[in-house]
Motif scaffolding. Structure first.
Motif, PDB file in Angstrom:
ATOM      1  N   TYR A  38       0.844  -1.198   0.000  1.00 62.23           N
ATOM      2  CA  TYR A  38       0.000   0.000   0.000  1.00 62.23           C
ATOM      3  C   TYR A  38       0.875   1.242   0.000  1.00 62.23           C
ATOM      4  CZ  TYR A  38       0.973  -0.150   5.036  1.00 62.23           C
ATOM      5  OH  TYR A  38       1.596  -0.199   6.269  1.00 62.23           O
ATOM      6  N   ASN A  39       0.265   2.363  -0.354  1.00 61.44           N
ATOM      7  CA  ASN A  39       0.985   3.625  -0.392  1.00 61.44           C
ATOM      8  C   ASN A  39       0.045   4.745   0.002  1.00 61.44           C
ATOM      9  OD1 ASN A  39       3.170   5.345  -0.838  1.00 61.44           O
ATOM     10  ND2 ASN A  39       3.719   4.331  -2.767  1.00 61.44           N
ATOM     11  N   TYR A  40       0.602   5.758   0.650  1.00 68.47           N
ATOM     12  CA  TYR A  40      -0.181   6.919   1.067  1.00 68.47           C
ATOM     13  C   TYR A  40       0.313   8.135   0.283  1.00 68.47           C
ATOM     14  CZ  TYR A  40      -1.502   4.018   5.075  1.00 68.47           C
ATOM     15  OH  TYR A  40      -1.983   3.008   5.874  1.00 68.47           O
ATOM     16  N   TYR A  41      -0.625   9.018  -0.064  1.00 71.95           N
ATOM     17  CA  TYR A  41      -0.292  10.197  -0.854  1.00 71.95           C
ATOM     18  C   TYR A  41      -0.834  11.456  -0.182  1.00 71.95           C
ATOM     19  CZ  TYR A  41       0.770   6.886  -4.577  1.00 71.95           C
ATOM     20  OH  TYR A  41       1.310   5.851  -5.313  1.00 71.95           O
ATOM     21  N   ASP A  56      -0.907  13.676  10.633  1.00 73.02           N
ATOM     22  CA  ASP A  56      -1.414  12.288  10.676  1.00 73.02           C
ATOM     23  C   ASP A  56      -2.597  12.074   9.736  1.00 73.02           C
ATOM     24  OD1 ASP A  56       0.499  11.547  12.583  1.00 73.02           O
ATOM     25  OD2 ASP A  56      -0.793  12.182  14.236  1.00 73.02           O
ATOM     26  N   THR A  57      -2.542  12.708   8.571  1.00 72.70           N
ATOM     27  CA  THR A  57      -3.582  12.499   7.557  1.00 72.70           C
ATOM     28  C   THR A  57      -2.936  12.276   6.198  1.00 72.70           C
ATOM     29  OG1 THR A  57      -3.819  14.842   6.963  1.00 72.70           O
ATOM     30  CG2 THR A  57      -5.175  14.023   8.802  1.00 72.70           C
ATOM     31  N   VAL A  58      -3.720  11.808   5.257  1.00 75.40           N
ATOM     32  CA  VAL A  58      -3.275  11.653   3.880  1.00 75.40           C
ATOM     33  C   VAL A  58      -4.422  12.061   2.964  1.00 75.40           C
ATOM     34  CG1 VAL A  58      -1.557   9.861   4.293  1.00 75.40           C
ATOM     35  CG2 VAL A  58      -3.933   9.209   3.896  1.00 75.40           C
ATOM     36  N   ASP A  59      -4.084  12.399   1.732  1.00 75.54           N
ATOM     37  CA  ASP A  59      -5.111  12.742   0.746  1.00 75.54           C
ATOM     38  C   ASP A  59      -5.786  11.488   0.200  1.00 75.54           C
ATOM     39  OD1 ASP A  59      -4.496  15.394   1.040  1.00 75.54           O
ATOM     40  OD2 ASP A  59      -3.122  15.445  -0.665  1.00 75.54           O
ATOM     41  N   SER A  60      -4.989  10.454  -0.009  1.00 75.16           N
ATOM     42  CA  SER A  60      -5.533   9.199  -0.522  1.00 75.16           C
ATOM     43  C   SER A  60      -4.627   8.056  -0.100  1.00 75.16           C
ATOM     44  CB  SER A  60      -5.654   9.233  -2.050  1.00 75.16           C
ATOM     45  OG  SER A  60      -4.371   9.334  -2.639  1.00 75.16           O
ATOM     46  N   ALA A  61      -5.213   6.870  -0.055  1.00 73.63           N
ATOM     47  CA  ALA A  61      -4.466   5.652   0.264  1.00 73.63           C
ATOM     48  C   ALA A  61      -4.728   4.648  -0.852  1.00 73.63           C
ATOM     49  CB  ALA A  61      -4.905   5.088   1.610  1.00 73.63           C
ATOM     50  N   VAL A  62      -3.670   4.081  -1.392  1.00 62.77           N
ATOM     51  CA  VAL A  62      -3.787   3.162  -2.514  1.00 62.77           C
ATOM     52  C   VAL A  62      -3.311   1.779  -2.076  1.00 62.77           C
ATOM     53  CG1 VAL A  62      -3.082   2.668  -4.886  1.00 62.77           C
ATOM     54  CG2 VAL A  62      -3.410   5.029  -4.145  1.00 62.77           C
ATOM     55  N   TYR A  63      -4.183   0.784  -2.256  1.00 67.47           N
ATOM     56  CA  TYR A  63      -3.885  -0.583  -1.829  1.00 67.47           C
ATOM     57  C   TYR A  63      -3.762  -1.470  -3.059  1.00 67.47           C
ATOM     58  CZ  TYR A  63      -5.699   1.487   2.438  1.00 67.47           C
ATOM     59  OH  TYR A  63      -5.912   2.322   3.506  1.00 67.47           O
ATOM     60  N   THR A  64      -2.629  -2.149  -3.174  1.00 61.45           N
ATOM     61  CA  THR A  64      -2.400  -3.062  -4.286  1.00 61.45           C
ATOM     62  C   THR A  64      -2.754  -4.473  -3.845  1.00 61.45           C
ATOM     63  OG1 THR A  64      -0.606  -1.679  -5.136  1.00 61.45           O
ATOM     64  CG2 THR A  64      -0.716  -3.948  -5.942  1.00 61.45           C
ATOM     65  N   PRO A  93      -7.779  14.948 -20.952  1.00 57.88           N
ATOM     66  CA  PRO A  93      -7.134  14.428 -19.774  1.00 57.88           C
ATOM     67  C   PRO A  93      -8.120  13.719 -18.881  1.00 57.88           C
ATOM     68  CG  PRO A  93      -7.423  16.803 -19.598  1.00 57.88           C
ATOM     69  CD  PRO A  93      -7.837  16.431 -20.969  1.00 57.88           C
ATOM     70  N   GLY A  94      -7.603  12.731 -18.143  1.00 61.56           N
ATOM     71  CA  GLY A  94      -8.434  11.991 -17.214  1.00 61.56           C
ATOM     72  C   GLY A  94      -8.671  12.779 -15.962  1.00 61.56           C
ATOM     73  N   GLY A  95      -9.518  12.213 -15.103  1.00 61.40           N
ATOM     74  CA  GLY A  95      -9.830  12.883 -13.843  1.00 61.40           C
ATOM     75  C   GLY A  95      -8.644  12.960 -12.947  1.00 61.40           C
ATOM     76  N   GLY A  96      -8.583  14.031 -12.194  1.00 59.13           N
ATOM     77  CA  GLY A  96      -7.502  14.197 -11.247  1.00 59.13           C
ATOM     78  C   GLY A  96      -7.803  13.489  -9.971  1.00 59.13           C
ATOM     79  N   GLY A  97      -6.943  13.630  -9.023  1.00 58.79           N
ATOM     80  CA  GLY A  97      -7.123  12.987  -7.751  1.00 58.79           C
ATOM     81  C   GLY A  97      -6.113  13.471  -6.773  1.00 58.79           C
ATOM     82  N   PRO A  98      -6.253  13.148  -5.525  1.00 56.94           N
ATOM     83  CA  PRO A  98      -5.319  13.552  -4.524  1.00 56.94           C
ATOM     84  C   PRO A  98      -3.920  13.082  -4.851  1.00 56.94           C
ATOM     85  CG  PRO A  98      -7.291  12.595  -3.552  1.00 56.94           C
ATOM     86  CD  PRO A  98      -7.376  12.381  -4.988  1.00 56.94           C
TER      87      PRO A  98
END
Length: 497
Positions: A110-113, A275-283, A428-433
């Protein structure tokens, strides 16, 4: 004389007919076996791609619900009051909530952004041709106009020099995983760098300021309230050309993108984002487990699912297996078509053969030969041809399947690439955090397609071909022979011209 010997003598006496049956049966068996081997290879390639790529699921703010709530609030408020007009609210994700999902089943990594913009302090950013903003510390207080960027919240200023991309692990981030960015010297940012003031800078920015790994530089938040000194631990090279807006805003220039731990990005954004993130991505460990992960994630009560949502993204997986599935589907249809056509053609040949041998059958029946043995004789004749065809098919189908499978796969890959290019050119595609959604297109563009199938003729494929071949032989003999043998010997002989 037993029917085995009669069958052999009949084949020797009718060599031309036997060779014709052999050619037809061999072609049918080669196509059937090729179809099965292509399907097996496609299934294995699909499984391997699924295991290697997995799929990603992103935890992010549900902006659609937020927009709907804003519209409802706007309709209920006094439109003449400026203060009452609804605005997008910042809804960062608590790291503790993101960690709860990271501990669920099927999460491979996983990764946090967390992203924002900043001003250069004491060094020169890569300037964009249309950017007239100043990079001095004083300029941050003179221009307080909102602008694009900034992830899900925090200070969002047009007057910025750098794009600060906070993450947990740079090696598994979308840009580096896709190959859009590549580390050229130093080390990557890892989870162990959390709370450390370290950074990775693009090599053009490093060359312009004579930086090397181990040097330090200072950035200032867009509101000018926070200064952070960062130590360079890595230098990377990017192939990202950026968007058209990069010509007007330096912070959108991909050379001015600075990777830092997400905790550093939060520090620049302000204390509200600790202690926050804009998005979290789980592989996922397997793209097939995306649905199972989503169901399990929905049971996590600590997350407000009215505010946040899960976006499943198996684009990479679908991009790679789409052409493979098309090839497998085509080969499956080939098996069906060839089996039916082969049965009809061979049945027609046997029917013509049976009609030509009516007198022979009438004589044999008249002297007491059983009908079942006559049918068995015809079946043995076609079975001998079938066995020889099986051997020829086993020896040649590998090359036919390899050539046909790779040619079909190349055509499907070309079609998929054309569709992806057309879709990309639409806009262009949609943006995101953290620019995550925008990076997905880079990830898909740089993903290597499966260009070749590993064709192997297996025992299972041979057995399936053999079963279908024997079935074709049986049907091609039984139906025409039954039409003749249902008559009595006297009728057969009297009708013989």
């Amino acid at each position: 004389m037993n029917f085995f010997k009669r069958a052999w003598l009949s084949m020797k006496a009718r060599k031309g007919r036997s060779v014709l049956q052999l050619i037809i049966f061999t072609v049918v068996c080669v196509l059937i076996l090729s179809g099965f081997t292509i399907q097996s290879a496609a299934d294995k390639a699909s499984e391997l791609a699924r295991e290697q790529l997995g799929g990603t699921v992103t935890l992010t703010v549900d902006q659609e619900k937020q927009m709907a709530a804003m519209k409802e609030e706007a309709s209920n408020s006094d439109s003449s009051s400026t203060d009452s007009k609804p605005k997008f609210q910042s809804n960062p994700i608590d790291v503790s909530d993101a960690n709860d999902l990271a501990s669920l089943n099927h999460v491979k990594n996983y990764n946090y952004y967390s992203s924002t913009q900043a001003l250069a302090s004491g060094f020169d950013p890569i300037e964009s041709s249309g950017d007239t903003s100043s990079s001095s510390d004083d300029s941050s207080s003179s221009n307080q106009t909102g602008g694009p960027g900034g992830g899900n919240g925090g200070p969002q200023m047009v007057d910025a020099d750098l794009s600060i991309s906070g993450l947990l692990d740079s090696a598994t981030s979308t840009d580096f995983d896709a190959g859009t960015s590549k580390l050229t010297s130093g080390v990557a940012i890892t989870a162990n760098d959390k709370d450390k003031n370290v950074a990775m800078v693009e090599e053009n920015l490093a060359e312009q300021n004579d930086w090397k790994v181990g040097d330090s530089f200072t950035v200032t938040s867009s509101d000018g309230n926070t200064k952070v000194t960062l130590k360079i631990v890595g230098i990377y090279k990017t192939t990202d050309s950026g968007s058209d807006m990069a010509q007007n805003f330096s912070f959108l220039n991909p050379y001015n993108k600075v990777y830092v731990p997400y905790t550093v990005a939060n520090t620049i954004k302000g204390s509200d984002y600790k202690d926050t993130v804009d998005s979290a991505v789980y592989t996922m460990d397997d793209a097939a487990n995306i649905s199972a992960f989503e169901k399990e994630a929905k049971k996590v009560d600590s997350i407000d699912w009215d505010t946040f949502k899960l976006d499943a993204n198996d684009t990479l997986y679908q991009q790679m297996i789409g052409p493979i599935n098309s090839v497998a589907s085509f080969s499956k249809n080939v098996v069906y078509i060839v089996s039916i056509a082969g049965a009809l053609i061979l049945g027609l040949l046997v029917m013509m053969q049976v009609r030509d041998r009516k007198y022979e059958m009438g004589v044999l029946l008249a002297i007491g030969e059983k009908r079942g043995k006559l049918i068995a004789q015809f079946f043995v004749e076609i079975l001998i041809v079938a066995l020889i065809s099986f051997g020829l098919a086993a020896a040649s189908s590998h090359y036919v399947a390899q050539l046909a499978g790779n040619q079909l796969l190349a055509q499907q890959n070309s079609s998929t690439t054309s569709e992806a290019t057309t879709s990309e050119n639409r806009g262009p595609g949609g943006g995101g955090p953290g620019g995550f959604a925008g990076s997905v297109s880079n990830l898909t563009k740089n993903t290597e397609q499966i260009k070749e199938l590993n064709i192997q003729v297996t025992l299972e494929d041979m057995l399936k071909m053999g079963g279908i071949g024997i079935g074709i032989a049986f049907i091609s003999v039984l139906l025409p022979a039954a039409l003749v043998l249902r008559m009595n010997p006297k009728t057969i002989l009297t009708k013989q011209e």
